[in-house]
Design a protein around this motif. Structure first.
Motif: not given
Length: 729
Positions: A614-621
């Motif tokens: 249903r959804y996709k989240g992403l955090v990139s450092l």
């Protein structure tokens, strides 16, 4: 009132047209245009990137005098601007031998200027992870989702705008590629170290490359001998799941016009890995040899490029060699042997360089052979031949108006032998022609409209319209909109061969229709400076509406797999937001969120499409130390839950749950850069999340099903490797 509004519009447009700007084109030393080069004013927060033709346009300020142009692997160029009347030409030089190979680092993911919503992923982004192949190039950014089709063959697929990769047109240097039988395993056919960049275009794409794109295009640019100079490079990789990989590339300039490159790839998983101890190999044993040779000839009037590649792959999986599971390898084991031969030729005759007037001819030949055994009852042989050629003409009448027109012909031949079931031959020939017009008003407004006419020997004639608009009312804000149509011929045995690894009966409707879909989209990007650091936020919405579609129906009759024509509604709504910020020098933060609403009609009931999160989240450092010796990258992905197909019922009990929950994955890498090489160590799925039952009904050959994979099969994995590049005279 109407006159007042009209007057305001005229005054607004005249103000736009009257505002000065600087335009030009960026070349490499060998005369090839550079896509994605960064062009900015010195000491100003004002920048742009070159488009797919290497062109740029940037607002002019009388206080700006020096224009800085940069691109990975090349020396920065500083150009003093004296007037804004004539387009300028900028030539970037390769870094000299006395310099470190990787010196300047910019953004790894950049928006490509132009009417289409396109993103360029370069090696800066790809090197944030091991990036062993094309499928692993999207793990650190939100452009494309990559999932597994099944637990038996290890087939990976991409998803764009909530829909499977079959609706994305794959291109290698703007030539259609990986079609039909090559599509299920194509993400493993392009080694990561071979790629110079990846361009992802969402929504309706240009009509130049054909009618097949429905949700977008992915164009792969290989390493180019003329851009790399005389050099030798290598990449060696190994991980805790017993996979080893080696890549070698060598470039040679024979003279000022002629250059060649040789690339070799080898991978092997030398040990079976069963981390969840279910008696089955977590990942298939893949042994692949991939060889490529390309040539380039460049003169002031003609550009010629040629490429030939050969892939040989053995893919096996099934029962692991250890454990007392009482499972028969004859029932469950899979063995797929593949050979892929591909070659293409591109010629461009430059008639007028100032107006970008040229004639280009492209031809491609591919032969894909696949021979697979799926358990003791099923085997499938597929032989596919594809021939493609196109002729196009492009020119710019002035700074505002340009056209592109041409014709193409596509020939597809399929030979399928399904054990004890069928022996089929399918042929389709599709000639076509297109016209595309582009209007540019400074850098504020771009409108592009294209129309194709094609005639299929199976489906008859059809028309493909597509249109794009880009509007930048102020320098910080860019808005794009697109609308268009796409068509696709489905070859079910070739594209869905992985389903043969399940024991369920497969039924395919005869004389399937040609797929047909409309796509509409709008996107916007706002860029500014926050605490004197670059900051940008983007949003986009896309709607894909199918008029005809071939669907994989496992709900109408849970005890079988049906590949049939759509009878009802099918659509996809996707909304995505992105944010990028340079917190301080060398440290960047990126975040994204996407929501998918994908529905199909099964037996008269509209339901959420199975195996679609249903959804996709992403955090990139990402952090690069001041001396650019150490680099630290960390990516967190949150994958939303979804629906599984209706479960078969045995003894009044469903054999699996019909939904799955959200899960998170963490990956990271540390890289140490040296003069001519770099060392890296990293990990994937460091949260150690595993799908508990990737294979359904494992103890029985009835309803045995390894194709309902929605999460990671293996747990945490650690890898290490090194990259090197030497230049020589």
């Amino acid at each position: 009132m109407k006159k007042t509004v009209l007057l305001l519009i005229i005054l607004s447009l005249s103000g736009i047209a009257g505002k000065a700007n600087v335009s030009g084109i960026v070349y490499s030393e060998d005369g090839e245009t550079i896509i994605g080069a960064i062009v900015r004013w010195e000491n100003k927060n004002m920048a742009t990137t070159t488009d797919t033709d290497g062109k740029f346009k940037i607002d002019y300020d009388k206080n700006c005098k020096r224009l800085i142009t940069s691109f990975l692997g090349y020396e920065n160029d500083t150009t003093t601007i004296s007037d804004t009347e004539s387009p300028i030409t900028i030539t970037l030089k390769l870094h000299s031998l006395d310099e470190v190979t990787i010196t300047t680092r910019g953004r790894g993911v950049v928006k490509v200027s132009g009417a289409e919503n396109s993103t360029l992923i370069n090696q800066l982004e790809m090197f944030k992870a091991a990036c062993c192949n094309l499928g692993e190039s999207f793990t650190t950014n939100p452009s494309v989702d990559v999932t597994y089709n099944d637990a038996a063959t290890g087939a990976r697929q991409i998803k764009l705008l909530g829909l499977s990769g079959s609706y994305v047109q794959m291109l290698t240097e703007n030539i259609p590629a990986f079609r039909g039988a090559a599509q299920p395993y194509s993400l493993g056919y392009v080694p990561g170290p071979w790629m110079q960049s990846i361009q992802v275009s969402k929504g309706a794409s240009s009509v130049k490359n054909g009618y097949e794109s429905m949700t977008g295009q992915i164009n792969i640019e290989y390493l180019k001998p003329q851009a790399e100079g005389n050099s030798i490079g290598a990449n060696v990789y190994g991980d805790t799941e017993a996979k080893v990989e080696a890549n070698v590339d060598a470039n040679l300039h024979l003279n000022q016009q002629l250059s060649t490159a040789f690339l070799a790839h080898y991978e092997d998983r030398y040990k079976n890995h069963d981390g969840n101890d279910d008696g089955f190999i977590d990942m298939p044993h893949i042994r692949q040899v991939n060889l490529l040779n390309r040539w380039g000839y460049f003169s002031s009037k003609r550009i010629t490029q040629a490429l030939i590649s050969v892939i040989s792959e053995k893919r096996t999986s099934g029962v692991a060699s250890h454990g007392d599971h009482h499972l028969s390898p004859d029932v469950y084991d899979t063995d797929i042997r593949t050979t892929d031969i591909n070659g293409w030729l591109k010629n461009a005759w430059i008639l007028n360089q100032e107006k970008n007037t040229n004639i280009a001819f492209m031809a491609n030949y591919s032969r894909h052979l696949s021979d697979g055994i799926y358990g003791e009852q099923r085997s499938l042989y597929t032989g596919q031949t594809n021939v493609y050629s196109s002729l196009m003409f492009e020119t710019e009448f002035d700074n505002h108006n340009s056209i592109s027109l041409g014709g193409s012909i596509v020939y597809d031949y399929f030979h399928h032998k399904l054990h004890k079931v069928s022996d089929l031959v399918d042929r389709e020939t599709t000639p076509g022609a297109y016209f595309q017009y582009t209007y540019k008003l400074a850098d504020k407004f771009v409108a592009m409209a294209g129309l194709r006419y094609d005639h299929s020997s199976i489906y008859g004639s059809f028309v493909t319209p597509r249109a794009h608009i880009k509007w930048a009312p102020v320098k910080q804000l860019t808005v794009r909109a697109s609308a268009g149509k796409g068509y696709r011929t489905v070859n079910p045995l070739a594209e869905y061969n992985y389903l043969l690894s399940a024991s369920l009966p497969i039924k395919i409707t005869e004389n399937l229709t040609q797929e047909e879909a409309y796509n509409y989209g709008i996107s916007s990007t706002f860029s500014t400076s926050l605490f004197n650091r670059p900051f940008s936020i983007s949003g986009e919405y896309y709607f894909t509406d199918f008029k005809n579609q071939v669907i994989l129906d496992r709900d109408s009759n849970p005890g079988e797999i049906n590949i049939t024509d759509l009878n009802g509604k099918s659509y996809s709504h996707t909304i995505q937001f992105d944010m990028n910020y340079e917190v301080f020098e060398g440290f960047t933060f990126a975040a994204a969120y996407r929501y998918n609403d994908v529905k199909e009609t099964y037996n008269g009931v509209k339901r959420t499409k199975p195996l679609t999160s249903r959804y996709k989240g992403l955090v990139s450092l990402s952090y690069l130390t001041p001396l650019e010796l150490w680099q630290f990258d960390l990516t967190l992905q949150l994958n939303g839950g979804g629906r599984l197909p209706s479960s078969p019922v045995i003894n009044n009990t469903k054999i699996y749950s019909e939904s799955y929950s959200a899960f998170a994955q963490l990956s990271g890498q540390v890289t140490r850069h040296f003069r001519h090489f770099s060392l890296y160590i990293g990990g994937e799925n460091l949260t150690n999340y595993k799908q508990k039952n990737p294979i359904i009904n494992i103890q029985s050959a009835n309803y045995y099903d390894p194709t309902l994979v929605w999460g990671p099969i293996s747990g945490a994995m650690v890898y290490a490797g090194f990259r090197l590049k030497f230049n020589y005279k």
